[in-house]
Design a protein around this motif. Structure first.
Motif, PDB file in Angstrom:
ATOM      1  N   UNK A  43       5.313  -8.043  -2.559  1.00 34.29           N
ATOM      2  CA  UNK A  43       6.359  -8.863  -3.204  1.00 34.29           C
ATOM      3  C   UNK A  43       7.028  -8.140  -4.370  1.00 34.29           C
ATOM      4  N   UNK A  44       7.588  -6.972  -4.037  1.00 32.02           N
ATOM      5  CA  UNK A  44       8.417  -6.260  -5.023  1.00 32.02           C
ATOM      6  C   UNK A  44       9.820  -6.864  -4.978  1.00 32.02           C
ATOM      7  N   UNK A  45      10.697  -6.418  -5.876  1.00 30.86           N
ATOM      8  CA  UNK A  45      12.113  -6.796  -5.728  1.00 30.86           C
ATOM      9  C   UNK A  45      12.914  -5.525  -5.470  1.00 30.86           C
ATOM     10  N   UNK A  46      13.508  -5.329  -4.307  1.00 28.32           N
ATOM     11  CA  UNK A  46      13.396  -6.158  -3.109  1.00 28.32           C
ATOM     12  C   UNK A  46      12.022  -5.984  -2.463  1.00 28.32           C
ATOM     13  N   UNK A  47      11.630  -6.938  -1.606  1.00 28.22           N
ATOM     14  CA  UNK A  47      10.305  -6.867  -0.992  1.00 28.22           C
ATOM     15  C   UNK A  47      10.145  -5.709  -0.004  1.00 28.22           C
ATOM     16  N   UNK A  48       8.892  -5.381   0.296  1.00 24.14           N
ATOM     17  CA  UNK A  48       8.568  -4.326   1.256  1.00 24.14           C
ATOM     18  C   UNK A  48       8.614  -4.951   2.654  1.00 24.14           C
ATOM     19  N   UNK A  49       9.733  -4.718   3.365  1.00 22.11           N
ATOM     20  CA  UNK A  49       9.948  -5.456   4.619  1.00 22.11           C
ATOM     21  C   UNK A  49       9.793  -4.624   5.872  1.00 22.11           C
ATOM     22  N   UNK A  50       9.846  -3.292   5.742  1.00 17.34           N
ATOM     23  CA  UNK A  50       9.793  -2.462   6.951  1.00 17.34           C
ATOM     24  C   UNK A  50       8.681  -1.422   6.787  1.00 17.34           C
ATOM     25  N   UNK A  51       8.213  -0.877   7.936  1.00 17.67           N
ATOM     26  CA  UNK A  51       7.176   0.161   7.830  1.00 17.67           C
ATOM     27  C   UNK A  51       7.624   1.338   6.965  1.00 17.67           C
ATOM     28  N   UNK A  52       8.890   1.729   7.062  1.00 15.97           N
ATOM     29  CA  UNK A  52       9.341   2.860   6.230  1.00 15.97           C
ATOM     30  C   UNK A  52       9.260   2.525   4.747  1.00 15.97           C
ATOM     31  N   UNK A  53       9.591   1.282   4.419  1.00 13.01           N
ATOM     32  CA  UNK A  53       9.477   0.883   3.007  1.00 13.01           C
ATOM     33  C   UNK A  53       8.014   0.867   2.573  1.00 13.01           C
ATOM     34  N   UNK A  54       7.126   0.459   3.490  1.00 14.29           N
ATOM     35  CA  UNK A  54       5.692   0.439   3.151  1.00 14.29           C
ATOM     36  C   UNK A  54       5.181   1.860   2.936  1.00 14.29           C
ATOM     37  N   UNK A  55       5.642   2.784   3.791  1.00 14.56           N
ATOM     38  CA  UNK A  55       5.206   4.184   3.659  1.00 14.56           C
ATOM     39  C   UNK A  55       5.711   4.757   2.327  1.00 14.56           C
ATOM     40  N   UNK A  56       6.973   4.447   2.005  1.00 16.50           N
ATOM     41  CA  UNK A  56       7.546   4.968   0.751  1.00 16.50           C
ATOM     42  C   UNK A  56       6.816   4.362  -0.458  1.00 16.50           C
ATOM     43  N   UNK A  57       6.512   3.070  -0.379  1.00 13.04           N
ATOM     44  CA  UNK A  57       5.808   2.418  -1.497  1.00 13.04           C
ATOM     45  C   UNK A  57       4.411   3.012  -1.656  1.00 13.04           C
ATOM     46  N   UNK A  58       3.745   3.246  -0.540  1.00 16.56           N
ATOM     47  CA  UNK A  58       2.405   3.847  -0.610  1.00 16.56           C
ATOM     48  C   UNK A  58       2.469   5.216  -1.298  1.00 16.56           C
ATOM     49  N   UNK A  59       3.491   5.999  -0.940  1.00 17.89           N
ATOM     50  CA  UNK A  59       3.644   7.327  -1.580  1.00 17.89           C
ATOM     51  C   UNK A  59       3.822   7.187  -3.081  1.00 17.89           C
ATOM     52  N   UNK A  60       4.613   6.195  -3.485  1.00 16.30           N
ATOM     53  CA  UNK A  60       4.830   6.003  -4.938  1.00 16.30           C
ATOM     54  C   UNK A  60       3.518   5.631  -5.626  1.00 16.30           C
ATOM     55  N   UNK A  61       2.727   4.790  -4.943  1.00 14.91           N
ATOM     56  CA  UNK A  61       1.431   4.414  -5.537  1.00 14.91           C
ATOM     57  C   UNK A  61       0.546   5.661  -5.653  1.00 14.91           C
ATOM     58  N   UNK A  62       0.456   6.415  -4.550  1.00 10.37           N
ATOM     59  CA  UNK A  62      -0.427   7.591  -4.551  1.00 10.37           C
ATOM     60  C   UNK A  62      -0.009   8.595  -5.625  1.00 10.37           C
ATOM     61  N   UNK A  63       1.300   8.656  -5.908  1.00  7.50           N
ATOM     62  CA  UNK A  63       1.774   9.631  -6.904  1.00  7.50           C
ATOM     63  C   UNK A  63       1.234   9.318  -8.301  1.00  7.50           C
ATOM     64  N   UNK A  64       0.772   8.082  -8.519  1.00  8.99           N
ATOM     65  CA  UNK A  64       0.229   7.719  -9.840  1.00  8.99           C
ATOM     66  C   UNK A  64      -1.292   7.838  -9.906  1.00  8.99           C
ATOM     67  N   UNK A  65      -1.915   8.212  -8.779  1.00  8.51           N
ATOM     68  CA  UNK A  65      -3.386   8.287  -8.791  1.00  8.51           C
ATOM     69  C   UNK A  65      -3.843   9.557  -9.488  1.00  8.51           C
TER      70      UNK A  65
END
Ligand code: NCD
Ligand code: ZN
Length: 352
Positions: A43-65
């Motif tokens: 539930x981001x703004x805009x929400x994560x609605x497609x697999x590509x958006x999920x993959x991109x969001x995951x990359x952003x999360x991993x970049x902060x680990x």
């Protein structure tokens, strides 16, 4: 006999909000240092609605680990009435997503694009059934005519039971349950229906929101209910039913957006979640069952391997002092304070 250390398999968090950008950077380590995996809410703004958006969001999360971290974010898609079944299929086949999240439109933070008519998602639900992928539901109706304290129970009757009738094989997780009705519903259903329980709903009931004045940091959705419902959740845990497992719903909002004339819903519990849930199991004298709730039941429901790592917690004679808040530049997020003693702290993590 008092136990003063306990070692459990590394836990998973089956419901976590990590937000985006600087806020992710601020909050991520509090989950990543103790949990093996977490199911990341879309539930981001805009929400994560497609697999590509999920993959991109995951990359952003991993970049902060931090380097060397083995924390795995498991991604979800935000269901809308326009979600294409073929996108969901692709997301599953590419292993980009672990679950799909149903938010009734307007039910909670950033959910306006959610679903109004649940028949509109039937084709997507068929795909989930085909692959055994769970539908995670925010189990509240958003109809303003329905009293906010009744929205979970009405959702079960009006929305969930019809979905269950149309899709008997669908795996469903009712997220962050707060009522006796939800506990009873899970207990009455077969193995395809499970629920996550948060830490905060075990510690508070609706009175905490008004203790001595209005307490915005105890406001979340689903809103805490009467004490009898809090006790039902505690009983659900004591029942040792494997269909209940931990999903913290740690949901960070900045201090200023919580302490406002129209404050946001959500509590940031990640920094104390594991210690606090251990305290609950200790209070209930079922510490030997902690691992099932935090580290076994969820992965088994999702059909994933158990974590290999171990976490050791120790109990001190005096309550542990936790931080009040976390800060990064101009961002400050208050940490959930249960206002009762927590004597457990994480001693060590073995995760090579
Ligand atoms: C969550 C959030 O802030 O994203 N808020 C909350 O009160 N739990 C959304 C949600 O899970 O309902
Ligand atoms: Zn949530």
């Amino acid at each position: 006999m008092t136990t003063d250390t306990i070692t459990i398999r590394q836990p998973d968090d089956w419901h976590l909000h990590l937000r985006d950008g600087q806020l992710t950077k601020l909050v991520l380590s509090y989950s990543a240092e103790k949990f093996g995996r977490a199911l990341i809410m879309p539930n981001l703004t805009p929400p994560v609605e497609t697999p590509n958006q999920a993959i991109a969001y995951k990359k952003r999360i991993l970049s902060h680990l931090p380097t060397g971290s083995r924390f795995q974010p498991l991604m979800t898609l935000f269901l809308t009435e326009k979600t294409r079944p073929e996108d969901v299929r692709e997301g599953i086949l590419n292993q980009a997503i672990t679950a799909v999240k149903l938010y009734p439109s307007g039910a909670t933070t950033n959910s306006l694009e959610g679903v109004k008519d649940c028949h509109s998602i039937d084709k997507v639900l068929e795909v989930l059934c085909e692959f055994g992928i769970p539908l995670c539901v925010h189990g509240e109706v958003s109809d303003p005519q329905v009293d906010i304290f009744d929205r979970e129970a009405v959702f079960i009757d009006k929305v969930l039971i019809p979905i269950r009738q149309r899709f008997p094989q669908l795996k469903i997780v009712i997220e962050h349950i707060t009522t006796q009705q939800a506990v009873e519903y899970i207990q009455s259903e077969g193995p395809c229906t499970a629920a996550t329980i948060t830490v905060h709903h075990l510690f508070i009931n609706r009175n905490h929101m008004f203790k001595g004045g209005i307490r915005p940091h105890y406001y979340c959705l689903p809103v805490a209910k009467r004490e009898e419902h809090q006790l039902s959740l505690l009983k659900a845990i004591q029942s040792l039913n494997p269909k209940f497992f931990l999903g913290t719903d740690s949901a960070p909002h900045t201090k200023e957006t919580k302490e406002s004339a129209c404050g946001c819903a959500g509590m940031f519990t990640a920094p104390i979640a594991l210690e606090a849930i251990t305290q609950i199991f200790d209070n209930l004298q079922i510490l030997d069952q902690l691992e099932n709730f935090t580290s076994v039941n969820g992965s088994q429901f999702y059909g994933l391997p158990l974590n290999e790592g171990k976490v050791t917690l120790s109990k001190s004679k005096t309550p542990v002092k936790f931080l009040n808040s976390v800060v990064l530049d101009h961002l400050e997020v208050m940490i959930f304070n249960p206002e009762v003693p927590i004597n457990w702290k994480v001693e060590s993590i073995q995760n090579e």
